[in-house]
Design a protein around this motif. Structure first.
Motif: not given
Length: 576
Positions: A361-376, A38-46
């Protein structure tokens, strides 16, 4: 149960104590998954990361009351977060007070649109969005999201998501501790996605438990990275963290910017459409596994209520998530109580001390976003479409390319226009075949595929599509071609249109058939109809076509053949 009765009355009345253990376990597992996601996706939303947790508390509670899926998990999702950023980016600076107000207002408009659609029972509109277009949209969005997280991964300030540009400066400054932390998290998450479930099964866990364990890898990685940040004081070394997270539950209020209603309406309509499509796709997949029935209009109402709850929480638009719903299902969820438990646990996480959340850490949240969306990035639909239907493959590629080059709205519009254009093109050129009789039977088949008998002077044509204004001229032209080809061997005396595949004839097509009948009369060719479906025949009886028809209406092609072929044979015998 009446289809308009709120679904919660049903599952609560049928609830049994034996279901509680599964709902509790699923609620706990999904709550652990939701915090970093949830925190990572909030970052995607700005938005500030805590907005992702806000969007995970009230919305699932309201969906549990009104939705029809027993295992759907409603909350933030990457694609909807990206669309939120795309809609709000031109209106306000990400993270600003106005931006947060507009995000909640966008959720409000989205919720109202979904509610109205549900009350008007127009859930069927989702059928007009083809699977290839949806797949192309998902692929394009995943690539945009992943690319947009690279600056955070390498430790520079996260820029606004701009869908019309994938520009990343060549001289981008790189912060080494952030790269090591984010890159390490990325490697661990990718390895967990590929090997962790198999490893856990090898260690003795059952398939379900191993799958759930693998899905919780992001939570473990985020917690481990948070411990590293605190232990090594990486924040002082320049690693970006989420910062202070407000303790306590979100205040239920709604701030509005009255000057932005019009600017938000168009993106809200598109987001509402995507929310419904994504949610229905996830819910239907799981409902089939449990042989449950979904109600599309109740889904619209449930999702509408969830988005209204997100608006009141100061969050952003939400939807059902395929990955999170799958985890909810695998963890044992039996009813919406699992989502209620998840929401209560997330609320407790905000009420409890939240200091540790500030060290994420934001770099780790960014990594979770990248891995999650690459699964799509599933390419199975593209491979199937390339083999089966190049038009659908083109729509998929064009949608993905449109999202990458022009943005979400333009990409979706391109895909829908191409899909509808392909549909119209096919409908305007219906399949028409010459029929022949299979020897010794009453069956008639395409003479190009089967060895069928034909009769001199008798032409049977089967039209395999409804007749409407868009194809009637093409049908008449094809009939003229077949008559000309048939008449080279023997003058055509009878034309039989077999309408077994025609489900409708509109007014333009009716006039076209009337004109065809008159032209054939002038050429001494009788026009007959066969195998006309009941509803089509009922409508034709209200017109003058059947009165002026210079031939007959036959119940079957075989009956037309028997009568007309015999008539022609008798004429030839008389002439001889």
């Amino acid at each position: 149960m009446n289809s308009t009765t709120p679904q919660w009355l049903g599952w609560l009345k049928r609830y049994r104590r034996s279901l509680l253990a599964g709902d509790i376990s699923a609620g706990v597992v999904v709550a652990m998954m939701m915090i970093p996601q949830g925190m990572a996706y909030a970052m995607v939303a700005g938005l500030p990361p805590v907005a992702g947790i806000y969007a995970s508390i009230v919305p699932p509670l309201l969906y549990a009351l009104f939705g029809s899926s027993m295992t759907q998990s409603v909350g933030p999702m990457a694609i909807i977060a990206l669309m939120t950023a795309a809609a709000l980016g031109p209106l306000a600076a990400p993270g600003s007070a106005l931006y947060m107000v507009l995000a909640a207002q966008l959720a409000l408009v989205t919720g109202v649109v979904l509610l109205v659609c549900g009350l008007l029972r127009i859930g069927f509109l989702a059928n007009f969005f083809s699977r290839p277009v949806m797949s192309g949209f998902t692929i394009g969005s995943a690539l945009v999201i992943a690319w947009g997280q690279l600056p955070a991964l390498v430790g520079v300030a996260l820029p606004p998501v701009r869908l019309s540009s994938l520009y990343l400066p060549i001289h981008l400054p790189i912060h080494l501790p952030s790269v090591l932390l984010g890159g390490g998290a990325l490697v661990l998450l990718l390895a967990a996605r590929v090997w962790l479930a198999r490893l856990l099964r090898a260690l003795g866990l059952g398939p379900g438990a191993a799958t759930i364990g693998a899905r919780l890898a992001p939570m473990a990685v985020v917690l481990g990275a948070t411990v590293l940040v605190a232990w090594l004081d990486l924040a002082a070394a320049g690693v970006k963290t989420t910062g202070a997270v407000p303790a306590g539950l979100p205040g239920l209020n709604l701030a509005l910017s009255h000057g932005h209603w019009r600017a938000l309406l168009q993106p809200a309509l598109l987001i509402a459409f995507m929310v419904f499509l994504i949610s229905m796709s996830a819910a239907q997949t799981l409902a089939l596994k449990r042989q449950e029935k979904l109600h599309s209009n109740l889904e619209l109402i449930g999702l509408g209520a969830a988005n209204l709850g997100s608006a009141l929480s100061g969050a952003f638009p939400v939807t059902g998530s395929m990955s999170r719903s799958a985890v909810n299902f695998s963890a044992g969820a039996n009813t919406p109580l699992a989502s209620v438990i998840t929401a209560l646990l997330l609320a407790f996480a905000l009420v409890a001390p939240t200091g540790w959340l500030a060290l994420l850490p934001l770099p780790v949240l960014a990594a979770t976003i990248i891995v999650a969306v690459l699964g799509m990035l599933e390419l199975a639909t593209l491979r199937t479409a390339l083999r089966y239907d190049r038009g659908d493959a083109l729509a998929l590629v064009a949608t993905a390319g449109g999202v990458l080059a022009l943005g979400v709205e333009a990409g979706v519009v391109i895909g829908v226009v191409l899909s509808m254009g392909t549909l119209i093109w096919r409908a305007s050129r219906p399949h028409i075949v010459v029929l022949g009789r299979i020897a010794g039977t009453e069956h008639f088949r395409d003479i190009e595929r089967y060895p069928g008998d034909t009769a001199p002077g008798l032409l049977l044509l089967r039209i395999d599509a409804g007749l409407f204004f868009g194809n009637v001229d093409a049908v008449k032209a094809r009939i003229d071609e077949e008559l000309a080809a048939h008449s080279t061997h023997c003058a055509t005396r009878h034309l039989v249109l077999v309408l077994s595949a025609v489900n409708a004839i509109d007014t333009s097509a009716l006039f076209g058939l009337t004109e065809l009948n008159a032209l054939l009369r002038q050429r001494a060719i009788k026009l007959h109809l066969a195998e006309v479906k009941g509803p089509v025949l009922d409508r034709l009886k209200t017109s003058d076509l059947l009165v002026t028809l210079n031939g007959k209406v036959f119940l079957s092609a075989a009956m037309a053949w028997d009568e007309l072929a015999n008539e022609l044979a008798n004429e030839l015998a008389t002439q001889a």
